[in-house]
Motif scaffolding. Structure first.
Motif, PDB file in Angstrom:
ATOM      1  N   ARG A 110      -5.442   3.359  -2.766  1.00 57.93           N
ATOM      2  CA  ARG A 110      -4.770   4.607  -2.440  1.00 57.93           C
ATOM      3  C   ARG A 110      -5.689   5.757  -2.837  1.00 57.93           C
ATOM      4  O   ARG A 110      -6.249   5.749  -3.943  1.00 57.93           O
ATOM      5  CB  ARG A 110      -3.454   4.686  -3.204  1.00 57.93           C
ATOM      6  N   VAL A 119      -6.095  10.122  -2.798  1.00 51.41           N
ATOM      7  CA  VAL A 119      -5.444  11.420  -2.611  1.00 51.41           C
ATOM      8  C   VAL A 119      -6.496  12.498  -2.722  1.00 51.41           C
ATOM      9  O   VAL A 119      -7.355  12.451  -3.608  1.00 51.41           O
ATOM     10  CB  VAL A 119      -4.363  11.631  -3.690  1.00 51.41           C
ATOM     11  N   ALA A 165      -3.862   5.372   2.343  1.00 53.86           N
ATOM     12  CA  ALA A 165      -3.598   4.178   1.547  1.00 53.86           C
ATOM     13  C   ALA A 165      -3.667   2.979   2.484  1.00 53.86           C
ATOM     14  O   ALA A 165      -3.331   3.084   3.669  1.00 53.86           O
ATOM     15  CB  ALA A 165      -2.222   4.258   0.890  1.00 53.86           C
ATOM     16  N   ALA A 222       0.829  -1.213   0.000  1.00 51.48           N
ATOM     17  CA  ALA A 222       0.000   0.000   0.000  1.00 51.48           C
ATOM     18  C   ALA A 222       0.859   1.257   0.000  1.00 51.48           C
ATOM     19  O   ALA A 222       0.424   2.319  -0.431  1.00 51.48           O
ATOM     20  CB  ALA A 222      -0.927   0.006   1.210  1.00 51.48           C
ATOM     21  N   SER A 223       2.099   1.131   0.501  1.00 55.08           N
ATOM     22  CA  SER A 223       2.944   2.327   0.524  1.00 55.08           C
ATOM     23  C   SER A 223       3.996   2.281  -0.590  1.00 55.08           C
ATOM     24  O   SER A 223       4.914   3.091  -0.604  1.00 55.08           O
ATOM     25  CB  SER A 223       3.615   2.474   1.893  1.00 55.08           C
ATOM     26  N   ALA A 224       3.842   1.335  -1.525  1.00 57.10           N
ATOM     27  CA  ALA A 224       4.798   1.243  -2.625  1.00 57.10           C
ATOM     28  C   ALA A 224       4.845   2.547  -3.400  1.00 57.10           C
ATOM     29  O   ALA A 224       3.830   3.214  -3.591  1.00 57.10           O
ATOM     30  CB  ALA A 224       4.410   0.108  -3.562  1.00 57.10           C
ATOM     31  N   LYS A 225       6.043   2.888  -3.852  1.00 57.78           N
ATOM     32  CA  LYS A 225       6.176   4.141  -4.596  1.00 57.78           C
ATOM     33  C   LYS A 225       5.531   4.013  -5.978  1.00 57.78           C
ATOM     34  O   LYS A 225       4.772   4.869  -6.416  1.00 57.78           O
ATOM     35  CB  LYS A 225       7.640   4.488  -4.736  1.00 57.78           C
ATOM     36  N   ARG A 226       5.832   2.902  -6.669  1.00 61.51           N
ATOM     37  CA  ARG A 226       5.210   2.674  -7.985  1.00 61.51           C
ATOM     38  C   ARG A 226       3.922   1.888  -7.763  1.00 61.51           C
ATOM     39  O   ARG A 226       3.866   0.691  -8.050  1.00 61.51           O
ATOM     40  CB  ARG A 226       6.170   1.884  -8.866  1.00 61.51           C
ATOM     41  N   PHE A 227       2.940   2.555  -7.224  1.00 62.82           N
ATOM     42  CA  PHE A 227       1.712   1.894  -6.783  1.00 62.82           C
ATOM     43  C   PHE A 227       1.029   1.159  -7.937  1.00 62.82           C
ATOM     44  O   PHE A 227       0.701  -0.025  -7.838  1.00 62.82           O
ATOM     45  CB  PHE A 227       0.795   2.951  -6.183  1.00 62.82           C
ATOM     46  N   GLU A 267      -3.625  12.208   2.080  1.00 64.47           N
ATOM     47  CA  GLU A 267      -3.503  10.939   1.390  1.00 64.47           C
ATOM     48  C   GLU A 267      -3.814   9.807   2.357  1.00 64.47           C
ATOM     49  O   GLU A 267      -3.412   9.848   3.531  1.00 64.47           O
ATOM     50  CB  GLU A 267      -2.068  10.780   0.860  1.00 64.47           C
TER      51      GLU A 267
END
Lengths: 296, 609
Positions: free
Chosen positions: B482, B484, B551, B448-453, B549
């Protein structure tokens, strides 16, 4: 000949000419007699049905039963009698509804006059666009990529900066952290950037000297969310678009202005034709000179 | 040997570059962008829009507003401008009498040839536009069409009006920058039940002018509409979809358990329907159709912009819509599972979008910049006006909603149409809340906190609108979501997953799970509400609570691989003032219905055993 291009003046001139011709052809004075014949009846039927087609009115009359015809004639006579009597009593005077209706008719006349003018040429549109250049000015916009550092005092960003040198616009994806919105911003306006990063950040990246800004990683630059390393690949200052880019808007605006102009010119012309007098202060506010009333 | 294996890397790069159009080289290949638009907007060419005061906002005005330029409001004549421009727009005027009322008022010569045209012209000149509307709606609701009204449906008239609209659509298309799609509304009513649908095509003017938009005067049955869509698509080699809306005032007929002729649904019906209707409107100005407190008593957020005013002007008919399973989308998704179990195909496996259905030519869905359902509602004082009789709605009952969010590779007709068809779209009640959702069997908490979601989501699972099946032994489906906040709107309160399933007895069930919460609150089934920051005297709020945000990863704790299920995410904003608060302040009145929690709904992900 500019005067004849003014729809109102043209209309008045044609009206006067028609009136003159009519009087030549019908020398007798109108003595107020109510004439009930085919012509006046058909006119009445057309007004009633709000469709102005004499043949249709005739068909309608012929298809009526005798009782309906009787009723139609009664209505016509009654309407005419009451109307004449009302005029004789001068009931049309000081009636605001009638006044507004007459003004509305004038508006329609002026509008249809302006609408029937030929389509403007490119030259006319071009000069119109130039006259209102500010309305068509394309907002400045910017294209940039950024690498984001959350909760950073700038040190992590600074440490990363050397690693980015030599990397292009879309080659630094593995650095930094996940940002709320986008990694790349393509042709975005100041407002858009400010909504995503805050005013201070937007101000900075739009104000950076372009020579040093273009084609390399810069920063760190602080925003509402943290620190950013930025690669600005293009920044376009505001510019005046070519006509073809905004033709639709220019044409719509041009026609709207022509409509308003036609009315204003007509109103101006009328100011000259009518005696206007009253309180000096008000006349001054209207930029009018007191004019003596002409003797009747 | 597949084609791609033969391509050299440089050829592949070129192909990918072309795929992303104007942004070639700047955006990673296959990374989808989020585009915002409105698929349901009426201009002065719609008979009701015109009769209720929109005489000036034509399709060109509508596009101009959506692109961000200032325009004149058709009601109060003030200058209005959207806060953030849209990326795409469908001007979808009613096919019924398209352009005709506008033509009557402008003295269209063709229309004056018909007796009914002359009669209506007369009424309109006497200022009795409302009488024209009542006659038209009463007729639309009637089993027997008045033959004289058919005179206004001459193909000659319809063709010329349609061509004007199509030309405006073409004129305003700027591929890569702003997309316009050709569309219209098929406005079918069956005894006061709203069955309306928007029909869209990605085709251009040349082909769009080769058909006349199908209307409810041809048939009120959706089956007939789909048949026409099939024939027309095939004849011209184009694609079309239809999008139902306002199930909430359909008296249960939008998502019925029988077809238009009262026969039980079959697999054939389901397949045909899903061929043409990949998405539905979840929320719009005439209310939110997700669910109703009576249907979802355990959902504390079910009471949101409910609206039950039927469009029925016939005397002595019911004016308030009943609440039942066929009228709301959550219950329809559940019903779809039941039908699938019985017949083998699901007729209600659709994605979700929002739209405005504004009749002002202005696609406005912001509470602080809302321009009304009809032209008259655009000013505070105009909101008292009633159009559909004494029991009908006013401008105060209207919701400043909704928009469609689309995940697509580029901003073109083809890419947006493709996103609708694969249901990679979602609904919001107006704010541009960004939402991504992926479902699969291999997700872990940290994903859930991956940069390349999105990259990770696509690698390990499927995006919103997709299907899961063949559960690995002992595994339950997991979801990463996620959200925003809209950069110009309120913070986020929480993310929820709404699950619907068929239990062991085949009975549909539903449950709402909290999966992420703002302000470091513990995620629990029942969470304390955030403090409201709304100032009713000023009509404002503060972003001092909520998060920008949220996620989360969530795994279904009650998964049974033998049971059909669907999952969609609901994202809530913090509390904000409803658009009517600002109008009440302007009028110096006490506000009623004061606070809303705006939301986003993703398209579901389905699990089929």
């Amino acid at each position: 000949m500019r005067l004849l291009k003014e729809p109102l003046l043209l209309f008045l001139a044609v009206g006067a000419a028609l009136f003159y011709v009519f009087n030549l052809l019908n020398p007798e004075q109108d003595d107020g007699t109510i004439i009930i014949n085919d012509e006046t009846l058909l006119t009445f039927i057309q007004y009633r049905s709000k469709v102005f087609d004499e043949a249709m009115a005739k068909t309608r009359w012929q298809s009526m039963s005798a009782a309906e015809q009787q009723q139609m004639l009664n209505d016509f006579l009654e309407e005419e009698l009451l109307y004449r009597e009302a005029l004789a009593l001068e009931l049309e005077q000081d009636d605001y509804i009638i006044k507004r209706r007459l003004i509305q008719k004038m508006d329609f006349i002026l509008q249809s006059g302006a609408e029937s003018l030929p389509a403007p040429s490119d030259t006319e549109l071009q000069s119109f666009m130039e006259k209102y250049a500010a309305d068509y000015l394309v907002q400045p916009h910017i294209t940039f990529a950024h690498v984001y550092f959350k909760n950073d005092d700038g040190s992590r960003a600074e440490a990363t900066l050397p690693k980015l040198q030599g990397l292009g616009f879309s080659e630094a994806g593995e650095f930094g952290e996940r940002f709320l919105y986008h990694r790349n911003y393509v042709e975005r306006t100041y407002d858009y950037v400010a909504a995503h990063f805050g005013e201070a950040f937007a101000e900075r990246i739009f104000a950076l000297e372009l020579a040093q800004a273009s084609g390399q990683w810069l920063g760190p630059i602080g925003s509402e969310h943290g620190q950013h390393l930025v690669f600005i690949s293009a920044r376009v200052a505001s510019y005046q678009p070519q006509l073809d880019e905004v033709r639709g808007r220019v044409l719509a605006d041009y026609q709207r202005e022509r409509l308003l102009d036609a009315k204003q010119t007509a109103v101006q012309a009328l100011k000259q034709q009518h005696a206007i007098d009253g309180k000096a202060e008000f006349l001054q506010m209207l930029q009018l000179n007191p004019q003596p009333k002409e003797a009747p | 040997m597949s084609v791609s294996k033969r391509l050299t890397p440089s050829v592949l790069a070129v192909a990918i570059g072309l795929g992303v159009g104007l942004n070639a080289g700047l955006v990673e290949a296959a990374e989808k962008q989020l585009y915002w638009g409105d698929t349901h907007l009426h201009s002065s060419y719609s008979f009701d829009a015109f009769l209720f005061g929109n005489r000036s906002a034509d399709p060109d005005t509508a596009y101009r507003y959506a692109k961000g330029y200032p325009v004149i409001h058709p009601g109060h004549r003030g200058r209005v401008q959207i806060d953030t421009p849209l990326d795409f727009l469908v001007v979808s005027d009613h096919a019924e009498l398209m352009g005709v009322v506008r033509g009557l008022a402008r003295g269209n010569k063709l229309l004056a040839e018909y007796p009914i045209g002359r009669k209506f012209m007369g009424w309109m000149q006497q200022g009795q536009a409302g009488k024209v509307f009542s006659t038209l709606v009463a007729n639309a609701n009637s089993d027997q069409r008045a033959p004289e009204l058919l005179q206004l449906l001459d193909p000659k008239v319809r063709k010329s009006m349609w061509a004007e609209i199509v030309d405006a659509t073409e004129r305003n298309y700027e591929p890569g920058k702003f997309t316009t799609l050709v569309g219209w509304e098929w406005s079918a009513m069956n005894n006061g039940a709203n069955l309306h649908r928007i029909v869209l095509t990605a085709t251009g003017a040349d082909k769009a002018k080769q058909f006349i938009p199908y209307s409810s005067n041809e048939s009120w049955k959706a089956e007939d509409l789909w048949q026409w869509m099939g024939e027309t698509s095939q004849r011209l080699g184009i694609d079309m979809i239809s999008i139902p809306h306002n199930a909430n005032i359909s008296k249960g007929e939008m998502f019925n358990n029988v077809d238009s002729d009262g026969r039980p649904l079959t697999a054939d019906y389901a397949r045909t329907r899903m061929r043409w209707e990949p998405v539905v409107e979840m929320t719009q100005i005439k209310g939110d159709s997700e669910t109703h407190p009576l249907l979802s008593p355990n959902d504390e957020f079910a009471e949101f912009e409910t609206y039950r005013f039927l469009i029925d002007t016939r005397p002595d008919t019911e004016k308030i819509a009943p609440v039942n399973d066929g009228s709301y989308i959550r219950s329809a998704l559940k019903r779809g599972l039941s039908v699938e179990q019985q017949t083998g195909a699901n007729p209600y496996k659709f994605g979700l979008i929002g739209a405005t259905d504004s009749h002002t030519g202005l696609a406005s869905a912001e509470e602080t910049n809302f321009h009304g359902k009809m032209a008259g509602d655009g000013s505070p004082g105009g909101k008292d006006g009633k159009r559909i009789g004494a029991e009908g709605p006013t401008g105060w009952d209207m919701s400043a909603s909704g928009l469609a969010a689309v995940w697509a590779e580029e901003n073109t007709r083809e890419a947006i149409m493709a996103a609708f068809k694969r249901r990679e779209v979602y609904a919001t009640s107006g704010p541009r809340i960004g939402v991504q959702m992926f479902g699969g069997w291999q997700f872990k908490n940290k994903d859930a906190s991956a940069k390349r979601f999105a990259k990770l989501g696509n690698k390990k699972g499927v995006p919103m609108g997709s299907d899961l099946s063949a559960a690995p032994k002992g595994k339950a489906p997991g979801f990463i979501v996620r959200a925003v906040k809209d950069p110009t709107s309120a913070n986020l309160d929480r993310i929820q997953i709404v699950k619907g399933w068929l239990d062991a007895d085949g009975v549909p069930q539903e449950k709402v799970y909290n999966i992420a919460a703002s302000d470091k609150r513990k995620v629990e089934p029942k969470m304390a509400a955030l403090q409201s920051t709304v100032d009713l005297a000023k009509g404002s709020y503060r972003n001092s609570v909520g998060d920008a945000e949220l996620a989360a990863y969530w795994q279904d704790p009650a998964f049974d691989p033998a049971q059909r299920a669907f999952y969609y995410a609901r994202v809530l904003e913090i509390k904000t003032p409803r658009h009517t608060v600002l109008d009440r302040i302007a009028l110096g009145q006490e506000p009623k219905l004061t606070i809303v929690q705006e939301r986003a709904y993703t398209s579901p992900i389905w699990y089929t055993p």
